[in-house]
Design a protein around this motif. Structure first.
Motif, PDB file in Angstrom:
ATOM      1  N   PRO A   1      46.089  37.630  51.654  1.00 45.82           N
ATOM      2  CA  PRO A   1      44.856  38.424  51.663  1.00 45.82           C
ATOM      3  C   PRO A   1      43.804  37.839  52.615  1.00 45.82           C
ATOM      4  CG  PRO A   1      45.635  38.177  49.425  1.00 45.82           C
ATOM      5  CD  PRO A   1      46.513  37.297  50.278  1.00 45.82           C
TER       6      PRO A   1
ATOM      7  N   ILE B   1      49.437  38.729  47.182  1.00 50.10           N
ATOM      8  CA  ILE B   1      48.373  37.965  46.519  1.00 50.10           C
ATOM      9  C   ILE B   1      49.031  36.776  45.831  1.00 50.10           C
ATOM     10  CG2 ILE B   1      46.599  38.023  44.725  1.00 50.10           C
ATOM     11  CD1 ILE B   1      46.317  41.049  45.299  1.00 50.10           C
ATOM     12  N   PRO B   2      48.660  35.548  46.211  1.00 46.68           N
ATOM     13  CA  PRO B   2      49.315  34.383  45.614  1.00 46.68           C
ATOM     14  C   PRO B   2      49.094  34.401  44.101  1.00 46.68           C
ATOM     15  CG  PRO B   2      47.795  33.718  47.386  1.00 46.68           C
ATOM     16  CD  PRO B   2      47.554  35.163  47.111  1.00 46.68           C
ATOM     17  N   ALA B   3      50.180  34.365  43.347  1.00 48.10           N
ATOM     18  CA  ALA B   3      50.056  34.481  41.892  1.00 48.10           C
ATOM     19  C   ALA B   3      51.051  33.546  41.229  1.00 48.10           C
ATOM     20  CB  ALA B   3      50.296  35.915  41.446  1.00 48.10           C
ATOM     21  N   ASN B   4      50.815  33.332  39.955  1.00 46.52           N
ATOM     22  CA  ASN B   4      51.729  32.580  39.096  1.00 46.52           C
ATOM     23  C   ASN B   4      53.139  33.169  39.230  1.00 46.52           C
ATOM     24  OD1 ASN B   4      53.099  31.502  36.947  1.00 46.52           O
ATOM     25  ND2 ASN B   4      51.549  32.042  35.412  1.00 46.52           N
ATOM     26  N   PRO B   5      54.104  32.404  39.711  1.00 43.22           N
ATOM     27  CA  PRO B   5      55.439  32.975  39.922  1.00 43.22           C
ATOM     28  C   PRO B   5      56.052  33.521  38.629  1.00 43.22           C
ATOM     29  CG  PRO B   5      55.309  30.728  40.795  1.00 43.22           C
ATOM     30  CD  PRO B   5      54.013  30.990  40.093  1.00 43.22           C
TER      31      PRO B   5
ATOM     32  N   PHE C   1      54.423  35.157  36.386  1.00 44.68           N
ATOM     33  CA  PHE C   1      53.649  36.298  35.885  1.00 44.68           C
ATOM     34  C   PHE C   1      52.850  36.820  37.068  1.00 44.68           C
ATOM     35  CE2 PHE C   1      50.022  38.194  33.450  1.00 44.68           C
ATOM     36  CZ  PHE C   1      50.747  39.003  32.604  1.00 44.68           C
ATOM     37  N   SER C   2      53.572  37.459  37.987  1.00 41.83           N
ATOM     38  CA  SER C   2      52.971  37.695  39.301  1.00 41.83           C
ATOM     39  C   SER C   2      52.422  39.105  39.494  1.00 41.83           C
ATOM     40  CB  SER C   2      54.004  37.395  40.382  1.00 41.83           C
ATOM     41  OG  SER C   2      55.081  38.298  40.265  1.00 41.83           O
ATOM     42  N   SER C   3      52.607  39.988  38.528  1.00 38.61           N
ATOM     43  CA  SER C   3      52.187  41.368  38.736  1.00 38.61           C
ATOM     44  C   SER C   3      50.756  41.585  38.255  1.00 38.61           C
ATOM     45  CB  SER C   3      53.141  42.304  37.997  1.00 38.61           C
ATOM     46  OG  SER C   3      52.654  43.627  38.062  1.00 38.61           O
ATOM     47  N   LEU C   4      49.861  41.804  39.224  1.00 34.65           N
ATOM     48  CA  LEU C   4      48.461  42.053  38.889  1.00 34.65           C
ATOM     49  C   LEU C   4      48.261  43.500  38.482  1.00 34.65           C
ATOM     50  CD1 LEU C   4      48.228  39.454  40.708  1.00 34.65           C
ATOM     51  CD2 LEU C   4      45.986  40.308  41.388  1.00 34.65           C
ATOM     52  N   ASN C   5      47.262  43.744  37.671  1.00 36.41           N
ATOM     53  CA  ASN C   5      46.816  45.108  37.421  1.00 36.41           C
ATOM     54  C   ASN C   5      46.473  45.759  38.766  1.00 36.41           C
ATOM     55  OD1 ASN C   5      43.855  46.600  37.158  1.00 36.41           O
ATOM     56  ND2 ASN C   5      45.378  47.359  35.720  1.00 36.41           N
TER      57      ASN C   5
ATOM     58  N   THR D   1      42.903  45.628  39.900  1.00 30.30           N
ATOM     59  CA  THR D   1      42.547  44.232  40.137  1.00 30.30           C
ATOM     60  C   THR D   1      43.104  43.761  41.483  1.00 30.30           C
ATOM     61  OG1 THR D   1      42.635  43.939  37.755  1.00 30.30           O
ATOM     62  CG2 THR D   1      42.634  41.958  39.079  1.00 30.30           C
TER      63      THR D   1
ATOM     64  N   VAL E   1      40.986  42.361  44.821  1.00 27.85           N
ATOM     65  CA  VAL E   1      41.180  41.122  45.591  1.00 27.85           C
ATOM     66  C   VAL E   1      41.220  41.430  47.089  1.00 27.85           C
ATOM     67  CG1 VAL E   1      42.779  39.238  46.079  1.00 27.85           C
ATOM     68  CG2 VAL E   1      42.286  39.868  43.712  1.00 27.85           C
TER      69      VAL E   1
ATOM     70  N   ARG F   1      45.080  38.731  31.390  1.00 25.87           N
ATOM     71  CA  ARG F   1      46.075  39.029  32.427  1.00 25.87           C
ATOM     72  C   ARG F   1      45.684  38.379  33.754  1.00 25.87           C
ATOM     73  NH1 ARG F   1      48.422  44.992  34.252  1.00 25.87           N
ATOM     74  NH2 ARG F   1      49.897  44.189  35.804  1.00 25.87           N
TER      75      ARG F   1
ATOM     76  N   ASN G   1      47.858  35.574  35.590  1.00 26.75           N
ATOM     77  CA  ASN G   1      48.296  35.850  36.959  1.00 26.75           C
ATOM     78  C   ASN G   1      47.956  34.691  37.899  1.00 26.75           C
ATOM     79  OD1 ASN G   1      47.535  39.402  36.882  1.00 26.75           O
ATOM     80  ND2 ASN G   1      49.533  38.453  36.862  1.00 26.75           N
TER      81      ASN G   1
END
Lengths: 258, 258
Positions: free
Chosen positions: A94, A137-141, A143-147, A150, A154, B23, B27
């Motif tokens: 991003p 979007i760098p996320a927790n591998p 739990f990577s699916s953002l709303n 949301t 970003v 969430r 994330n």
């Protein structure tokens, strides 16, 4: 700059997410929303509630049937993707997206689409392959699916930061830009390319082996100018004539006098 | 690093926003959630739905009555604020917050709280004055109030980027940190300071004139170490004794032999 950034939502299921997207966009100063084949009524009480005063963006949104229609006039199409695919595509963060904006939007006809997929399944491979680049979007591998709204927030936030930075600093020292090919022109080219490859027996749609995907990736990476694409299409036309047994154009000798 | 960042929600009205916050936190790899006097049942069907698999953070959240209780052990308290207040406070951007994290969390006892206010009215002045700094998400001035969970997402995103950058680069060259005073220690100091100022006739709580707010701002800006705060409290104790007519401690001569 911000008025030439379009948010495209494909196959959205929850009206609340459309409302939340409108709010995030208006918060960050974006206004151009397109909905591709929404799987819900876009404007419900949930939409209004989550939009929290930004529902005019939903009223003003363009609703279309295909991604093509939503991004035809865009010179850069970026797809939001959580997953790495079988065929890796140019991937940006991003922040890198924000950093690229001033140059990408330097030309007066430039327009950017940020494309977001379905809540449950994201963007299809075919849709991802219509993008110049993917943004992750760098996320927790784990739990990577953002709303959806949301995730829009970003990317819109990075766009706004880039715009604010541009307000504070002089315009970047870019060369006068040649007009880039639009998404629609590129798609016409890819269709022409595929027809031609079939005609010359190089490509069998029954056994595609990611050939077209690889050619798409290569071409999109180079960000062709409109003029360059015209040249490529000229080459394809000449190739097709060859395949159809027509007389090749002879470039070696001057035309005979009429 | 991320495990020592706490998200604190004050007076939340909508369970969906608590779910959405969980969430966004999961994330981005955050896990420490505290709820201060929520104005709704925190765990409802809406919470579960918006948490989308992260509701264990709500189950594990600490619910307390006051901001004090939620941040007592924190060495840096940052309040999310959309508004500029009568008394300007140190203001940072979300990006600056991220940039400060590695140093702020260098000490083994360091802990950071990011504090978010009510959906309708944000943080009160009293709450904002308990923060070391305020963080403002740059937004459209005509529509600047982000959804609560979305605001959490933006700050959590900057925290995650800072953490990822730290993974890639060696630890910053910081001096061995002295333990900083915790929020609780600071509040004991402020209470002691106010008592002392009243005792010496400098401060009239009936006509406060922002005196305590100004002293808070000054003190919090300096980020006192625990040791320094002990010295300040020693000064206050000595001052109180003076005001109460007790004999001042004589530092000029050695104690007489017992």
């Amino acid at each position: 700059m911000l008025e030439r950034i379009r948010i495209v939502l494909i196959g959205t299921s929850h009206p609340g997410n459309i409302g939340g997207t409108a709010r995030a966009m208006h918060n960050m100063g974006l206004a151009d929303l397109a909905l591709v084949a929404p799987r819900c009524e876009p404007l419900t009480a949930d939409t209004i509630s989550r939009a929290s005063g930004a529902d005019h963006l939903v009223h003003g949104a363009r609703t279309v049937e295909t991604l093509e229609q939503a991004v035809a006039d865009c010179t850069l199409v970026v797809g939001a993707s959580a997953r790495s695919r079988t065929l890796p595509w140019p991937m940006i963060t991003p922040r890198e997206l924000g950093e690229r904006l001033p140059k990408e939007l330097a030309g007066p006809e430039s327009r950017i689409a940020l494309v977001f997929g379905r809540e449950d399944s994201g963007l299809s491979n075919a849709e991802l392959q219509r993008c110049h680049a993917h943004v992750h979007i760098p996320a927790n591998p784990d739990f990577s699916s953002l709303n959806l709204a949301t995730a829009v927030q970003v990317l819109a936030y990075e766009c706004r930061l880039a715009w604010l930075a541009q307000q504070e600093s002089p315009a970047p020292d870019t060369e006068p830009a040649q007009p880039l090919a639009s998404h629609e022109e590129l798609e016409h080219y890819f269709a022409h390319l595929e027809r031609t490859l079939i005609a010359i027996g190089f490509h069998d749609p029954a056994m595609p082996r990611q050939l077209m995907a690889r050619l798409r990736r290569l071409t999109l990476r180079s960000r062709p100018e409109r003029m360059e694409l015209n040249i490529l299409r000229g080459i394809l036309s000449a190739t097709e004539k060859q395949a159809n047994g027509e007389t090749p154009v002879d470039h070696g000798e001057p035309d005979p006098p009429a």
